[in-house]
Design a protein around this motif. Structure first.
Motif, PDB file in Angstrom:
ATOM      1  N   PHE A   1      14.140   2.369  11.598  1.00  0.00           N
ATOM      2  CA  PHE A   1      12.741   2.425  11.985  1.00  0.00           C
ATOM      3  C   PHE A   1      12.477   3.541  12.980  1.00  0.00           C
ATOM      4  N   THR A   2      13.531   4.187  13.437  1.00  0.00           N
ATOM      5  CA  THR A   2      13.354   5.294  14.371  1.00  0.00           C
ATOM      6  C   THR A   2      13.256   6.638  13.654  1.00  0.00           C
ATOM      7  N   ASN A   3      13.652   6.692  12.389  1.00  0.00           N
ATOM      8  CA  ASN A   3      13.636   7.949  11.634  1.00  0.00           C
ATOM      9  C   ASN A   3      12.591   7.950  10.519  1.00  0.00           C
ATOM     10  N   VAL A   4      11.519   7.214  10.679  1.00  0.00           N
ATOM     11  CA  VAL A   4      10.477   7.145   9.651  1.00  0.00           C
ATOM     12  C   VAL A   4       9.718   8.469   9.630  1.00  0.00           C
ATOM     13  N   ASN A   5       9.509   8.991   8.433  1.00  0.00           N
ATOM     14  CA  ASN A   5       8.734  10.219   8.281  1.00  0.00           C
ATOM     15  C   ASN A   5       7.256   9.869   8.459  1.00  0.00           C
ATOM     16  N   ALA A   6       6.666  10.316   9.535  1.00  0.00           N
ATOM     17  CA  ALA A   6       5.275   9.961   9.854  1.00  0.00           C
ATOM     18  C   ALA A   6       4.294  10.440   8.795  1.00  0.00           C
ATOM     19  N   ALA A   7       4.616  11.512   8.087  1.00  0.00           N
ATOM     20  CA  ALA A   7       3.717  12.019   7.045  1.00  0.00           C
ATOM     21  C   ALA A   7       3.641  11.078   5.847  1.00  0.00           C
ATOM     22  N   CYS A   8       4.618  10.190   5.704  1.00  0.00           N
ATOM     23  CA  CYS A   8       4.643   9.268   4.555  1.00  0.00           C
ATOM     24  C   CYS A   8       3.967   7.928   4.851  1.00  0.00           C
ATOM     25  N   ILE A   9       3.587   7.694   6.087  1.00  0.00           N
ATOM     26  CA  ILE A   9       2.999   6.398   6.439  1.00  0.00           C
ATOM     27  C   ILE A   9       1.629   6.222   5.798  1.00  0.00           C
ATOM     28  N   ILE A  10       0.769   7.223   5.886  1.00  0.00           N
ATOM     29  CA  ILE A  10      -0.586   7.115   5.312  1.00  0.00           C
ATOM     30  C   ILE A  10      -0.524   6.942   3.794  1.00  0.00           C
ATOM     31  N   PRO A  11       0.242   7.768   3.051  1.00  0.00           N
ATOM     32  CA  PRO A  11       0.336   7.522   1.604  1.00  0.00           C
ATOM     33  C   PRO A  11       0.914   6.138   1.285  1.00  0.00           C
ATOM     34  N   GLY A  12       1.837   5.664   2.106  1.00  0.00           N
ATOM     35  CA  GLY A  12       2.398   4.331   1.888  1.00  0.00           C
ATOM     36  C   GLY A  12       1.351   3.246   2.081  1.00  0.00           C
ATOM     37  N   ILE A  13       0.536   3.367   3.115  1.00  0.00           N
ATOM     38  CA  ILE A  13      -0.531   2.391   3.363  1.00  0.00           C
ATOM     39  C   ILE A  13      -1.549   2.423   2.238  1.00  0.00           C
ATOM     40  N   VAL A  14      -1.910   3.624   1.781  1.00  0.00           N
ATOM     41  CA  VAL A  14      -2.868   3.749   0.672  1.00  0.00           C
ATOM     42  C   VAL A  14      -2.311   3.101  -0.592  1.00  0.00           C
ATOM     43  N   LEU A  15      -1.038   3.363  -0.898  1.00  0.00           N
ATOM     44  CA  LEU A  15      -0.428   2.774  -2.088  1.00  0.00           C
ATOM     45  C   LEU A  15      -0.349   1.257  -1.984  1.00  0.00           C
ATOM     46  N   LEU A  16      -0.001   0.737  -0.813  1.00  0.00           N
ATOM     47  CA  LEU A  16       0.045  -0.711  -0.625  1.00  0.00           C
ATOM     48  C   LEU A  16      -1.346  -1.334  -0.743  1.00  0.00           C
ATOM     49  N   ALA A  17      -2.367  -0.646  -0.228  1.00  0.00           N
ATOM     50  CA  ALA A  17      -3.744  -1.154  -0.364  1.00  0.00           C
ATOM     51  C   ALA A  17      -4.169  -1.178  -1.828  1.00  0.00           C
ATOM     52  N   LEU A  18      -3.829  -0.133  -2.573  1.00  0.00           N
ATOM     53  CA  LEU A  18      -4.143  -0.108  -4.008  1.00  0.00           C
ATOM     54  C   LEU A  18      -3.410  -1.213  -4.760  1.00  0.00           C
ATOM     55  N   LEU A  19      -2.160  -1.455  -4.402  1.00  0.00           N
ATOM     56  CA  LEU A  19      -1.407  -2.539  -5.038  1.00  0.00           C
ATOM     57  C   LEU A  19      -2.013  -3.901  -4.708  1.00  0.00           C
ATOM     58  N   ALA A  20      -2.426  -4.090  -3.466  1.00  0.00           N
ATOM     59  CA  ALA A  20      -3.060  -5.353  -3.079  1.00  0.00           C
ATOM     60  C   ALA A  20      -4.364  -5.554  -3.842  1.00  0.00           C
ATOM     61  N   TRP A  21      -5.132  -4.493  -4.011  1.00  0.00           N
ATOM     62  CA  TRP A  21      -6.383  -4.597  -4.775  1.00  0.00           C
ATOM     63  C   TRP A  21      -6.081  -4.905  -6.237  1.00  0.00           C
ATOM     64  N   TRP A  22      -5.048  -4.282  -6.807  1.00  0.00           N
ATOM     65  CA  TRP A  22      -4.684  -4.493  -8.206  1.00  0.00           C
ATOM     66  C   TRP A  22      -4.193  -5.926  -8.446  1.00  0.00           C
ATOM     67  N   LEU A  23      -3.505  -6.505  -7.471  1.00  0.00           N
ATOM     68  CA  LEU A  23      -2.922  -7.836  -7.638  1.00  0.00           C
ATOM     69  C   LEU A  23      -3.777  -8.956  -7.045  1.00  0.00           C
ATOM     70  N   ARG A  24      -4.957  -8.633  -6.530  1.00  0.00           N
ATOM     71  CA  ARG A  24      -5.781  -9.627  -5.838  1.00  0.00           C
ATOM     72  C   ARG A  24      -6.171 -10.793  -6.727  1.00  0.00           C
ATOM     73  N   ARG A  25      -6.440 -10.556  -8.007  1.00  0.00           N
ATOM     74  CA  ARG A  25      -6.861 -11.645  -8.901  1.00  0.00           C
ATOM     75  C   ARG A  25      -5.704 -12.579  -9.227  1.00  0.00           C
ATOM     76  N   ASP A  26      -4.474 -12.086  -9.094  1.00  0.00           N
ATOM     77  CA  ASP A  26      -3.315 -12.919  -9.394  1.00  0.00           C
ATOM     78  C   ASP A  26      -2.977 -13.879  -8.258  1.00  0.00           C
ATOM     79  N   LEU A  27      -3.550 -13.669  -7.081  1.00  0.00           N
ATOM     80  CA  LEU A  27      -3.264 -14.538  -5.947  1.00  0.00           C
ATOM     81  C   LEU A  27      -3.691 -15.978  -6.231  1.00  0.00           C
TER      82      LEU A  27
END
Length: 189
Positions: free
Chosen positions: A68-94
């Motif tokens: 957790f100390t060597n996380v590439n900060a440039a990848c955090i925003i794309p990761g959050i966006v991808l996770l948000a898109l996945l949550a939106w895609w899977l929301r009906r399955d909840l």
């Protein structure tokens, strides 16, 4: 980051699809095979320990374990966006998860929903692994702890509880690594 996610997501989807074809969609086999593969890769890592030069192995180990100390900060925003898109895609399955846990015979397209959920889970794991590295058994541990702590079968609460337990475990682990062990062991240990 993108290449890691594509490779891991594709490989996991292929493995899930292959296992589901051979086992009739049994999720427990996925967990069992994941456990066996984790043990296999750990054994390979131990074999490399004996073969490699200690300095080379230390460099390899730093890239193989979660950090957790060597996380590439440039990848955090794309990761959050991808996770948000996945949550939106899977929301009906909840809401369907509560029905799926009761069995296949209840009028829900079990196979399609399960495959979609497994691909979503694989992509979520791929994002986390691409950001910090592999954390074996963390999902299994947090899911079981959440089931013990929250005595409900509603997946809305279980998923939120498992997320909180996972965050607490990781924060406590990072605190222990930094302040008690003084970076002498990785968080995954």
């Amino acid at each position: 980051f993108a290449v890691d996610i594509i490779v891991m997501g594709t490989a996991a989807s292929f493995i899930y699809y292959s296992i589901f074809q051979k086992t009739g969609g049994n999720v427990l086999y996925v967990l069992l095979i994941g456990t066996v593969l984790t043990t296999f890769f750990s054994s390979m890592q131990n074999s490399l320990t004996r073969i490699m030069d200690p300095n080379e192995y230390d460099a390899l180990l730093n890239s193989l374990v979660a950090s957790f100390t060597n996380v590439n900060a440039a990848c955090i925003i794309p990761g959050i966006v991808l996770l948000a898109l996945l949550a939106w895609w899977l929301r009906r399955d909840l809401s369907i998860l509560d029905v799926i846990s009761l069995g296949r015979e209840l009028g829900v397209d079990y196979e399609t929903t399960l495959r979609r959920l497994m691909v979503g889970v694989a992509l979520c794991i791929a994002v986390a692994t691409a950001l910090v590295g592999p954390l074996s058994f963390l999902g299994l541990i947090t899911a079981n702890v959440a089931r013990q702590m929250f005595t409900t079968y509603r997946h809305t609460y279980l998923i939120a509880g498992a997320s909180l337990v996972g965050m607490l475990v990781l924060a406590a682990g990072q605190f222990i690594v930094e302040h008690v062990m003084v970076y002498s062991v990785p968080v995954s240990v």
